[in-house]
Design an enzyme around this catalytic site. Structure first.
Site, mmCIF file in Angstrom:
data_model
loop_
_atom_site.group_PDB
_atom_site.id
_atom_site.type_symbol
_atom_site.label_atom_id
_atom_site.label_comp_id
_atom_site.label_asym_id
_atom_site.label_seq_id
_atom_site.Cartn_x
_atom_site.Cartn_y
_atom_site.Cartn_z
ATOM 1 N N HIS A 96 5.656 3.619 -8.798
ATOM 2 C CA HIS A 96 4.516 2.743 -8.501
ATOM 3 C C HIS A 96 4.926 1.282 -8.704
ATOM 4 O O HIS A 96 6.001 0.986 -9.223
ATOM 5 C CB HIS A 96 3.333 3.061 -9.426
ATOM 6 C CG HIS A 96 3.609 2.719 -10.860
ATOM 7 N ND1 HIS A 96 4.417 3.497 -11.653
ATOM 8 C CD2 HIS A 96 3.219 1.675 -11.623
ATOM 9 C CE1 HIS A 96 4.508 2.956 -12.848
ATOM 10 N NE2 HIS A 96 3.797 1.829 -12.868
ATOM 11 N N ASP A 98 2.822 -2.102 -10.441
ATOM 12 C CA ASP A 98 1.653 -2.219 -11.308
ATOM 13 C C ASP A 98 0.447 -2.803 -10.563
ATOM 14 O O ASP A 98 0.524 -3.889 -9.986
ATOM 15 C CB ASP A 98 1.974 -3.095 -12.528
ATOM 16 C CG ASP A 98 2.987 -2.416 -13.451
ATOM 17 O OD1 ASP A 98 3.061 -1.167 -13.440
ATOM 18 O OD2 ASP A 98 3.709 -3.142 -14.167
ATOM 19 N N HIS A 254 8.740 1.058 -9.855
ATOM 20 C CA HIS A 254 9.343 1.574 -11.080
ATOM 21 C C HIS A 254 8.648 2.855 -11.500
ATOM 22 O O HIS A 254 7.541 3.161 -11.048
ATOM 23 C CB HIS A 254 9.286 0.526 -12.206
ATOM 24 C CG HIS A 254 7.893 0.096 -12.562
ATOM 25 N ND1 HIS A 254 7.205 -0.844 -11.833
ATOM 26 C CD2 HIS A 254 7.056 0.497 -13.538
ATOM 27 C CE1 HIS A 254 6.001 -1.005 -12.365
ATOM 28 N NE2 HIS A 254 5.880 -0.202 -13.407
ATOM 29 N N ARG A 269 3.551 -4.576 -23.288
ATOM 30 C CA ARG A 269 3.698 -5.092 -21.926
ATOM 31 C C ARG A 269 2.785 -6.278 -21.652
ATOM 32 O O ARG A 269 1.625 -6.290 -22.058
ATOM 33 C CB ARG A 269 3.417 -4.007 -20.894
ATOM 34 C CG ARG A 269 3.978 -4.389 -19.517
ATOM 35 C CD ARG A 269 3.595 -3.413 -18.460
ATOM 36 N NE ARG A 269 2.255 -3.698 -17.989
ATOM 37 C CZ ARG A 269 1.556 -2.884 -17.202
ATOM 38 N NH1 ARG A 269 2.079 -1.736 -16.819
ATOM 39 N NH2 ARG A 269 0.357 -3.209 -16.802
#
Ligand SMILES: [Fe+2]
Length: 291
Positions: A96, A98, A254, A269
Site C-alpha cells: 500500500h 499510506d 510498502h 511514525r
C-alpha cells in the site's frame, strides 16, 4: 550514502537525527530521498520531540485520520504489535501507500524503530516509477486516461472489524462511514516538479477504476498489483533498534512483513503534508512547455 537495491533504497551514514540539521545537509538528504525514494539511517537515538523535528526536514507534519496519535504528540502514531498477539494481520501488512484515499495523501512517511524482533518484521518498498516505466507503451497509454477510486474502507462501516483484525495495540477507529467514501486519483501519477510518471494504485485502498464496477476492474488491477511489486522493483529493510526509514509516499508502495509472532515490535511514525495527485492531463495543462 550506499544504495541497497537496484530499484530504490539507500542507507545514509554520518547523520545524527537528534540534532538540528544544517540547511545544506537537509538539502542533500531531501535530494537522496527524491532519487532513492526510501532512505535509511542506522543507530539513531531520538526522543519523540526530536523525531518530529527531524521529520519536518521533509515537510510540514500532518495528522492522519482513523489512527489515534500519542496523547502528548498527536502527530506521532505508535505502530505496535505485542508479543502475545498471534494470528492477526499486522498494520500495513499488505502492499500500500499510506492513506491514498485522502484528497492530499501524505508526501513522506517517517518510521523510527524503538523495539524490533531479533529476526523478522522487515519492511519492503517498491518503486512505482520503475513499475510504470517497465510497462509497454500501449499499456502506459491505456492507463494514462484512467482514474482509480480509493477509499479507507478498511476503517469503514462496510467492512466489519472481524474481517480485518489487526493488532489491538494500535488505536484504530473503525465503523466510520466517512471512510467508505471513494475518491478518484489518476492511475498514472505525475511528479509535477520533474514530469516523471509513476503508477498510483495499491491493493489496500484502491477499490476499482472510475466509472467501472469492481468486478470489471479486478483483472487489470490484479495485473498492476502483481506487476508493480515484482522483486526487481523492490528493496527490503531489516530493522534494528534505532533505525529510521523515510520514504516518498507518492511514488512508492510498502508493506510490513508479518513473520514475527511472539515478538514485540514498536515503531513511531510521522507523516508530512502532501499535494493532490495529478495525472498526465493536469500535468500537461499546468506546464505549457509540455503540450
Ligand atoms: Fe504504511
Amino acid at each position: 550514502m550506499r544504495p541497497v537495491g537496484g530499484a530504490l533504497g539507500a542507507e545514509i551514514g554520518g547523520i545524527d537525527a537528534s540534532r538540528a540539521m544544517a540547511p545544506g545537509i537537509a538539502d542533500q538528504i531531501r535530494a537522496a530521498l527524491d532519487r532513492h525514494l526510501v532512505i535509511f539511517l542506522r543507530d539513531q537515538s531520538v526522543s519523540l520531540g526530536q523525531l518530529k523535528a527531524f521529520s519536518t526536514c521533509f515537510g510540514e507534519l500532518t495528522r492522519v485520520p482513523y489512527v489515534g496519535g500519542l496523547a502528548d504528540h498527536p502527530q506521532i502514531i505508535a505502530v505496535l504489535k505485542e508479543a502475545d498477539e498471534h494470528n492477526i494481520s499486522t498494520f500495513g501488512g499488505t502492499w500500500h501507500t499510506d492513506f491514498s484515499f485522502l484528497e492530499h495523501p501524505p508526501a513522506a512517511s517517517i518510521l523510527f524503530a524503538e523495539q524490533v524482533p531479533a529476526v523478522g518484521g522487515d519492511t519492503l518498498w517498491a518503486n512505482m516509477y520503475a513499475a510504470y516505466e517497465a510497462l509497454s507503451p500501449g499499456m502506459q497509454q491505456t492507463l494514462a486516461g484512467l482514474n482509480a477510486m480509493h477509499s479507507g474502507h478498511v476503517y469503514g462501516a462496510a467492512r466489519p472489524p472481524a474481517n480485518s483484525a489487526t493488532s489491538q495495540s494500535i488505536r484504530i477507529s473503525r465503523n466510520n462511514p466517512e471512510a467508505d467514501v471513494e475518491r478518484a486519483h489518476p492511475v498514472v501519477r505525475v511528479n509535477p516538479r520533474t514530469g516523471r510518471r509513476a503508477l498510483y494504485v495499491n491493493p489496500v485502498y484502491t477499490t476499482r477504476f472510475e466509472d467501472m464496477t469492481q468486478h470489471e476492474s479486478r483483472g487489470l488491477l490484479g495485473f498492476l498489483y502483481a506487476h508493480c511489486t515484482r522483486a526487481e522493483f523492490t528493496c527490503r529493510l531489516q530493522w534494528a533498534p534505532g533505525t529510521i526509514a523515510v520514504w516518498d509516499n507518492r511514488y512508492s508502495l510498502h508493506m510490513a512483513v508479518n513473520d514475527y509472532d511472539g515478538y514485540r515490535r514498536l515503531m513511531y511514525r510521522t507523516s508530512t503534508v502532501g499535494e493532490t495527485p495529478i495525472g498526465p492531463a493536469e500535468a500537461s495543462a499546468s506546464s505549457p512547455g509540455h503540450g
